[in-house]
Design a protein around this motif. Structure first.
Motif, PDB file in Angstrom:
ATOM      1  N   LEU A  58     131.567  31.701 -73.860  1.00 48.17           N
ATOM      2  CA  LEU A  58     131.190  30.603 -74.744  1.00 48.17           C
ATOM      3  C   LEU A  58     131.445  30.983 -76.195  1.00 48.17           C
ATOM      4  O   LEU A  58     132.013  30.201 -76.970  1.00 48.17           O
ATOM      5  CB  LEU A  58     129.719  30.240 -74.534  1.00 48.17           C
ATOM      6  CG  LEU A  58     129.195  29.039 -75.294  1.00 48.17           C
ATOM      7  CD1 LEU A  58     129.939  27.772 -74.889  1.00 48.17           C
ATOM      8  CD2 LEU A  58     127.712  28.875 -75.041  1.00 48.17           C
ATOM      9  N   GLN A  59     131.067  32.191 -76.573  1.00 47.99           N
ATOM     10  CA  GLN A  59     131.276  32.668 -77.945  1.00 47.99           C
ATOM     11  C   GLN A  59     132.764  32.705 -78.273  1.00 47.99           C
ATOM     12  O   GLN A  59     133.180  32.273 -79.343  1.00 47.99           O
ATOM     13  CB  GLN A  59     130.643  34.063 -78.119  1.00 47.99           C
ATOM     14  CG  GLN A  59     130.723  34.587 -79.533  1.00 47.99           C
ATOM     15  CD  GLN A  59     129.908  33.770 -80.508  1.00 47.99           C
ATOM     16  OE1 GLN A  59     128.899  33.191 -80.178  1.00 47.99           O
ATOM     17  NE2 GLN A  59     130.362  33.701 -81.733  1.00 47.99           N
ATOM     18  N   ARG A  60     133.581  33.205 -77.332  1.00 47.60           N
ATOM     19  CA  ARG A  60     135.028  33.284 -77.558  1.00 47.60           C
ATOM     20  C   ARG A  60     135.631  31.895 -77.669  1.00 47.60           C
ATOM     21  O   ARG A  60     136.590  31.698 -78.424  1.00 47.60           O
ATOM     22  CB  ARG A  60     135.707  34.091 -76.461  1.00 47.60           C
ATOM     23  CG  ARG A  60     135.437  35.602 -76.561  1.00 47.60           C
ATOM     24  CD  ARG A  60     136.286  36.401 -75.598  1.00 47.60           C
ATOM     25  NE  ARG A  60     135.955  36.131 -74.211  1.00 47.60           N
ATOM     26  CZ  ARG A  60     134.926  36.647 -73.515  1.00 47.60           C
ATOM     27  NH1 ARG A  60     134.118  37.482 -74.139  1.00 47.60           N
ATOM     28  NH2 ARG A  60     134.720  36.352 -72.266  1.00 47.60           N
ATOM     29  N   SER A  61     135.108  30.910 -76.967  1.00 49.17           N
ATOM     30  CA  SER A  61     135.671  29.555 -77.029  1.00 49.17           C
ATOM     31  C   SER A  61     135.425  28.921 -78.404  1.00 49.17           C
ATOM     32  O   SER A  61     136.194  28.075 -78.833  1.00 49.17           O
ATOM     33  CB  SER A  61     135.088  28.671 -75.920  1.00 49.17           C
ATOM     34  OG  SER A  61     133.745  28.344 -76.188  1.00 49.17           O
ATOM     35  N   PHE A  62     134.383  29.343 -79.115  1.00 43.23           N
ATOM     36  CA  PHE A  62     134.119  28.814 -80.449  1.00 43.23           C
ATOM     37  C   PHE A  62     135.006  29.468 -81.492  1.00 43.23           C
ATOM     38  O   PHE A  62     135.260  28.895 -82.545  1.00 43.23           O
ATOM     39  CB  PHE A  62     132.653  28.999 -80.840  1.00 43.23           C
ATOM     40  CG  PHE A  62     131.729  28.022 -80.181  1.00 43.23           C
ATOM     41  CD1 PHE A  62     131.852  26.663 -80.434  1.00 43.23           C
ATOM     42  CD2 PHE A  62     130.761  28.444 -79.303  1.00 43.23           C
ATOM     43  CE1 PHE A  62     131.013  25.741 -79.831  1.00 43.23           C
ATOM     44  CE2 PHE A  62     129.906  27.537 -78.696  1.00 43.23           C
ATOM     45  CZ  PHE A  62     130.040  26.178 -78.963  1.00 43.23           C
ATOM     46  N   ILE A  63     135.470  30.679 -81.218  1.00 47.50           N
ATOM     47  CA  ILE A  63     136.283  31.418 -82.187  1.00 47.50           C
ATOM     48  C   ILE A  63     137.679  30.823 -82.279  1.00 47.50           C
ATOM     49  O   ILE A  63     138.291  30.813 -83.319  1.00 47.50           O
ATOM     50  CB  ILE A  63     136.325  32.926 -81.824  1.00 47.50           C
ATOM     51  CG1 ILE A  63     134.915  33.512 -81.983  1.00 47.50           C
ATOM     52  CG2 ILE A  63     137.327  33.666 -82.689  1.00 47.50           C
ATOM     53  CD1 ILE A  63     134.790  34.936 -81.499  1.00 47.50           C
ATOM     54  N   ARG A  64     138.197  30.320 -81.180  1.00 45.34           N
ATOM     55  CA  ARG A  64     139.580  29.779 -81.152  1.00 45.34           C
ATOM     56  C   ARG A  64     139.761  28.609 -82.042  1.00 45.34           C
ATOM     57  O   ARG A  64     139.119  27.832 -82.443  1.00 45.34           O
ATOM     58  CB  ARG A  64     139.932  29.385 -79.723  1.00 45.34           C
ATOM     59  CG  ARG A  64     140.006  30.585 -78.855  1.00 45.34           C
ATOM     60  CD  ARG A  64     140.409  30.199 -77.470  1.00 45.34           C
ATOM     61  NE  ARG A  64     140.247  31.383 -76.633  1.00 45.34           N
ATOM     62  CZ  ARG A  64     139.947  31.347 -75.377  1.00 45.34           C
ATOM     63  NH1 ARG A  64     139.815  30.232 -74.749  1.00 45.34           N
ATOM     64  NH2 ARG A  64     139.819  32.449 -74.695  1.00 45.34           N
ATOM     65  N   VAL A  74     124.944  35.830 -66.973  1.00 42.19           N
ATOM     66  CA  VAL A  74     124.645  35.122 -68.222  1.00 42.19           C
ATOM     67  C   VAL A  74     125.368  35.790 -69.391  1.00 42.19           C
ATOM     68  O   VAL A  74     125.935  35.100 -70.256  1.00 42.19           O
ATOM     69  CB  VAL A  74     123.120  35.045 -68.464  1.00 42.19           C
ATOM     70  CG1 VAL A  74     122.810  34.475 -69.840  1.00 42.19           C
ATOM     71  CG2 VAL A  74     122.443  34.213 -67.377  1.00 42.19           C
ATOM     72  N   LYS A  75     125.387  37.123 -69.433  1.00 46.45           N
ATOM     73  CA  LYS A  75     126.090  37.836 -70.503  1.00 46.45           C
ATOM     74  C   LYS A  75     127.573  37.497 -70.496  1.00 46.45           C
ATOM     75  O   LYS A  75     128.174  37.255 -71.554  1.00 46.45           O
ATOM     76  CB  LYS A  75     125.901  39.346 -70.360  1.00 46.45           C
ATOM     77  CG  LYS A  75     124.531  39.828 -70.738  1.00 46.45           C
ATOM     78  CD  LYS A  75     124.426  41.332 -70.496  1.00 46.45           C
ATOM     79  CE  LYS A  75     122.988  41.790 -70.515  1.00 46.45           C
ATOM     80  NZ  LYS A  75     122.858  43.203 -70.120  1.00 46.45           N
ATOM     81  N   ASP A  76     128.190  37.479 -69.303  1.00 49.06           N
ATOM     82  CA  ASP A  76     129.612  37.137 -69.198  1.00 49.06           C
ATOM     83  C   ASP A  76     129.871  35.722 -69.702  1.00 49.06           C
ATOM     84  O   ASP A  76     130.801  35.486 -70.475  1.00 49.06           O
ATOM     85  CB  ASP A  76     130.097  37.258 -67.748  1.00 49.06           C
ATOM     86  CG  ASP A  76     130.198  38.706 -67.276  1.00 49.06           C
ATOM     87  OD1 ASP A  76     130.200  39.619 -68.130  1.00 49.06           O
ATOM     88  OD2 ASP A  76     130.277  38.906 -66.047  1.00 49.06           O
ATOM     89  N   LYS A  77     129.066  34.783 -69.251  1.00 53.68           N
ATOM     90  CA  LYS A  77     129.248  33.389 -69.651  1.00 53.68           C
ATOM     91  C   LYS A  77     128.984  33.201 -71.139  1.00 53.68           C
ATOM     92  O   LYS A  77     129.684  32.439 -71.808  1.00 53.68           O
ATOM     93  CB  LYS A  77     128.343  32.465 -68.832  1.00 53.68           C
ATOM     94  CG  LYS A  77     128.790  32.306 -67.410  1.00 53.68           C
ATOM     95  CD  LYS A  77     130.227  31.858 -67.391  1.00 53.68           C
ATOM     96  CE  LYS A  77     130.568  30.992 -66.227  1.00 53.68           C
ATOM     97  NZ  LYS A  77     131.980  30.584 -66.244  1.00 53.68           N
ATOM     98  N   ALA A  78     127.983  33.886 -71.679  1.00 61.34           N
ATOM     99  CA  ALA A  78     127.681  33.784 -73.104  1.00 61.34           C
ATOM    100  C   ALA A  78     128.855  34.314 -73.921  1.00 61.34           C
ATOM    101  O   ALA A  78     129.202  33.750 -74.965  1.00 61.34           O
ATOM    102  CB  ALA A  78     126.400  34.538 -73.433  1.00 61.34           C
ATOM    103  N   GLY A  79     129.485  35.397 -73.440  1.00 58.99           N
ATOM    104  CA  GLY A  79     130.666  35.938 -74.118  1.00 58.99           C
ATOM    105  C   GLY A  79     131.817  34.947 -74.091  1.00 58.99           C
ATOM    106  O   GLY A  79     132.521  34.763 -75.093  1.00 58.99           O
TER     107      GLY A  79
END
Length: 122
Positions: A116-122, A109-114
């Motif tokens: 997901l967070q990175r996909s919003f930054i782009r 879950v931590k990996d996937k949440a990271g």
């Protein structure tokens, strides 16, 4: 005052449960009370990222639905403590199962949440 345009379908067990237990911190609040943390300020401190106002609002909801009971001492400053009711205690086996699932899959879950967070930054 807000009035729902469509009636809620609370005949569905999942929707009924979410009406009572849905909310950003409600399950964490119940877990904190189960662990002996009973004052709103202490519950707030035990849940990183929460705000005292939201904790107090969600405690009020849980009290309204009979999940928790509160005891207030009329001293200065006012002292309020919460306890799980029989109804509130009935969610504990499910909460334990959710906790076990979360612990077993925390790294994923931590990996996937990271991601997901990175996909919003782009």
């Amino acid at each position: 005052m807000y009035e729902r345009k469509m009636e809620e379908d609370l005949d569905c067990g999942i929707r009924a449960a979410l009406k009572v237990f849905g909310g950003k911190w409600k399950l964490c609040i119940i877990d904190a009370i189960k662990r002996g943390i009973v004052r709103p300020v202490e519950i707030h401190k035990s849940i990183p990222g929460s705000t005292l106002r939201v904790i107090e609002m969600q405690l009020a909801d849980l009290f309204f639905f009979g999940v928790v009971d509160r005891e207030t001492e009329e001293v200065y400053p006012k002292k309020t403590e919460y306890r799980l009711t029989e109804l509130g205690s009935s969610i504990l086996p499910l909460l334990s199962g959710i906790d076990n699932w979360g612990n077993a899959h925390a790294d994923y879950v931590k990996d996937k949440a990271g991601e997901l967070q990175r996909s919003f930054i782009r």
